[in-house]
Enzyme design. Structure first.
Site, PDB file in Angstrom:
ATOM      1  N   THR A 354       0.873  -1.188   0.000  1.00 50.19           N
ATOM      2  CA  THR A 354       0.000   0.000   0.000  1.00 50.19           C
ATOM      3  C   THR A 354       0.897   1.221   0.000  1.00 50.19           C
ATOM      4  OG1 THR A 354      -1.775  -1.127   1.164  1.00 50.19           O
ATOM      5  CG2 THR A 354      -1.828   1.244   1.277  1.00 50.19           C
ATOM      6  N   THR A 372      -3.888   1.411  -2.917  1.00 43.61           N
ATOM      7  CA  THR A 372      -3.355   0.075  -2.676  1.00 43.61           C
ATOM      8  C   THR A 372      -3.761  -0.957  -3.720  1.00 43.61           C
ATOM      9  OG1 THR A 372      -3.133  -1.624  -0.946  1.00 43.61           O
ATOM     10  CG2 THR A 372      -5.322  -0.694  -1.277  1.00 43.61           C
ATOM     11  N   ASP A 395      -9.972  -8.375   1.687  1.00 48.77           N
ATOM     12  CA  ASP A 395     -10.391  -7.485   2.773  1.00 48.77           C
ATOM     13  C   ASP A 395     -11.840  -7.722   3.186  1.00 48.77           C
ATOM     14  OD1 ASP A 395      -7.998  -6.264   3.251  1.00 48.77           O
ATOM     15  OD2 ASP A 395      -8.442  -4.424   2.167  1.00 48.77           O
ATOM     16  N   SER A 424     -11.944  -1.303   5.025  1.00 54.38           N
ATOM     17  CA  SER A 424     -10.528  -0.931   4.876  1.00 54.38           C
ATOM     18  C   SER A 424      -9.978  -0.277   6.136  1.00 54.38           C
ATOM     19  CB  SER A 424     -10.407   0.065   3.726  1.00 54.38           C
ATOM     20  OG  SER A 424      -9.106   0.564   3.630  1.00 54.38           O
TER      21      SER A 424
HETATM   22  O1  DON Z   1      -7.593  -1.411   2.753  1.00 58.11           O
HETATM   23  C1  DON Z   1      -6.930  -2.018   3.579  1.00 58.11           C
HETATM   24  O2  DON Z   1      -7.087  -1.930   4.775  1.00 58.11           O
HETATM   25  C2  DON Z   1      -5.837  -2.940   3.096  1.00 58.11           C
HETATM   26  N1  DON Z   1      -6.156  -3.393   1.783  1.00 58.11           N
HETATM   27  C3  DON Z   1      -4.532  -2.230   3.140  1.00 58.11           C
HETATM   28  C4  DON Z   1      -3.432  -3.168   2.757  1.00 58.11           C
HETATM   29  C5  DON Z   1      -2.109  -2.743   3.164  1.00 58.11           C
HETATM   30  O3  DON Z   1      -1.901  -1.706   3.711  1.00 58.11           O
HETATM   31  C6  DON Z   1      -1.037  -3.701   2.825  1.00 58.11           C
HETATM   32  N2  DON Z   1       0.099  -3.447   3.618  1.00 58.11           N
HETATM   33  N3  DON Z   1       0.420  -4.002   4.575  1.00 58.11           N
END
Ligand code: DON
Length: 535
Positions: A354, A372, A395, A424
């Site tokens: 991300t 992301t 997610d 998210s």
């Molecule tokens: O939206 C979210 O919470 C996740 N898809 C974010 C993913 C992320 O930050 C990956 N890094 N560790």
């Protein structure tokens, strides 16, 4: 050939912080050319899709928070949605068991990407420079190339057996022998340059219909994915309410559902207001203990109640009401560790993908964007047009009550429903003091985004650290499940470790938490862009 924007010299037209120097330079160039913060953010976004393919994207989605110079603030949600063919059981086998890897790797893990639509929407509403000129730096970087960094090389090496097996990704990033292209060699991405030129010419239409979409859908069908052409025709970026959280003389602007950021910050800051963290001090065992507790309690609400706002059948506003927050914070004590109810969970997979970027312009506009592909390089599949596709479907609560790759155990409001967005943790924020932008903050890190952003905020505004220190200071993380408090080196001294252990708090030392890109106003009113020294 050296890209034109790299020849520009710099003076203060605003400030930019991104995770990658070429993208920062491209974005700064746009400010210097008279662009506003939205223009510069759009340029950063497309440049990152070229120079930071692990997270920068056109095949993913994100959240954009914008504070106009005139004072209005907006939250534009361009997160991925579940395809029309998606359904709550799409990652389960006949016995109702999760199919391993189905929601994280390969085309079935891919949600309908929103990034191009989001950038286009922002441009139409608030942009000042021509769309084409905003994509030019990204096109030049894709067509003329840029040297592969050691960090990129390492990431690609690690993923040789997954990403390296995808035919298009292999052609872009790897040599014939299957190893990544060398550090310092030019990464040329001709297919991506063609895609970007098409987007530059046609705007969002290039992602609604036509060759880019057809090629994605063909690859998805061949790979067992769920995407269809109508999913692209029907995608809509959404405007959501901005959550405004008052904290002493500050107002924090934050994102609402499907982001959990606004709720998390209002609950944690609300619960913290009964304690004097500032007087205790940053490294006092009581500070760490209480902060860990409020983080965990706010996560328990997040995981149980949140999801796409269209799926709520209750008044979600109640969850950030002072009465609810008071109840949530009942019984908090620096002397008590609250054990979560369930204890059976797999260890989460660690990752720091991300990306976040922060922009301010000279007129007072500020943009905070977190975007992301979910995991690094998303689903590890590249579209034939030369860009990575997300694995955002993970997610969702693919099986309510079971942990996802981040160890998050989420509930029924976050199940896969066609057209809906997964919950998210992305947390772009803008902090105002006396009605003026004082900082723009955000980070990657899955669920650790929430605690990272909270701690940078507290470092700056409660512990009065300088901008650089506020970002560099070591951090820790707690979520509801697992109950472990994860910490970076030098965050907990031996006294704190003993104290937490005595209370029954499981501890785990980890290498890094988050990768913050922020902009702060210093005491003289100058903008200080800060990139995280961890990376
Ligand atoms: O939206 C979210 O919470 C996740 N898809 C974010 C993913 C992320 O930050 C990956 N890094 N560790």
């Amino acid at each position: 050939m050296l890209a034109t924007f790299l020849l520009a010299s710099f003076c203060q037209h605003g400030a930019v912080a991104t995770a990658e120097p070429y993208a920062t330079q491209a974005s700064n160039y746009i400010l210097q050319e008279g662009g506003n913060a939205i223009d510069a953010a759009i340029t950063a976004s497309f440049a990152l899709a070229v120079t930071y393919p692990t997270a920068g994207n056109i095949g993913g989605g994100g959240f954009l928070l914008y504070r106009e110079p005139e004072g209005l603030s907006w939250f534009l949600d361009f997160r991925e949605v579940a395809p029309q063919a998606g359904h709550p059981k799409m990652y389960l086998d006949e016995d109702g068991e999760l199919v391993e890897g189905a929601s994280t790797r390969g085309w079935r893990a891919v949600g309908v990407p929103g990034s191009v639509f989001g950038m286009w929407e922002a441009h139409k509403l608030w942009g000042s420079l021509p769309w084409k000129s905003l994509l030019q730096p990204a096109i030049e970087l894709a067509a003329s190339g840029f040297p592969i960094t050691e960090a990129e090389h390492k990431r690609l090496s690690r993923l040789r057996k997954t990403l390296g097996k995808d035919p298009y990704a292999r052609r872009s990033f790897y040599k014939k022998d299957g190893f990544p292209k060398e550090v310092g060699s030019l990464l040329l991405q001709p297919e991506l340059a063609i895609t970007l030129r098409r987007i530059a010419k046609q705007g969002e239409k290039a992602f609604r219909e036509g060759p880019i979409v057809k090629a994605i859908v063909e690859a998805s069908v061949a790979g067992g994915g769920a995407l269809a052409e109508e999913d692209f025709a029907n995608y809509k970026p959404e405007f959501r309410p901005v959550q405004k959280i008052r904290w002493r003389d500050l107002t924090v602007l934050a994102a609402t559902a499907p982001s959990s950021s606004g709720l998390f910050l209002s609950q944690t800051l609300g619960m913290l207001s009964q304690f004097s963290l500032g007087a205790w001090g940053w490294d006092d065992p009581r500070t760490v203990q209480i902060l860990g507790e409020v983080e965990a309690r706010a996560f328990s609400v997040r995981n149980r109640w949140l999801g796409d706002p269209e799926g709520f059948d209750f008044g979600v506003a109640a969850l950030s009401h002072p009465t609810f927050i008071k109840k949530l914070g009942a019984g908090l004590s620096p002397n008590r560790f609250t054990r979560p109810l369930a204890t059976n969970f797999p260890a989460p997979w660690e990752s720091s993908e991300t990306t976040h970027y922060s922009v301010v312009d000279s007129k007072g506009g500020a943009v905070s964007v977190t975007t992301t592909l979910n995991s690094g390089y998303g689903a590890k599949v590249m579209a034939p047009g030369g860009f990575m596709m997300n694995n955002e479907m993970d997610d969702f609560a693919t099986k309510p009550g079971f942990a996802n790759q981040f160890g998050l155990v989420q509930g029924k409001y976050n199940q896969v429903v066609p057209g809906r967005r997964p919950l998210s943790s992305m947390s772009p924020i803008i902090v105002l003091r006396n009605g003026q932008v004082d900082s723009v903050i955000g980070s990657p890190g899955g669920p650790t985004i929430l605690t990272t952003v909270l701690q940078v905020f507290l470092n700056r505004y409660v512990f009065n650290m300088t901008p650089e220190k506020a970002v560099a200071a070591p951090r820790f993380h707690r979520q509801d499940l697992p109950p472990t408090l994860k910490y970076e080196a030098n965050r907990l001294d031996s006294k704190t470790i003993s104290r937490l252990r005595a209370l029954g708090q499981p501890l785990q030392k980890i290498r890094k938490l988050g990768n913050v890109d922020a902009v702060f106003r210093d005491r003289d009113g100058e903008w200080i862009p800060v990139t995280d020294p961890r990376w």
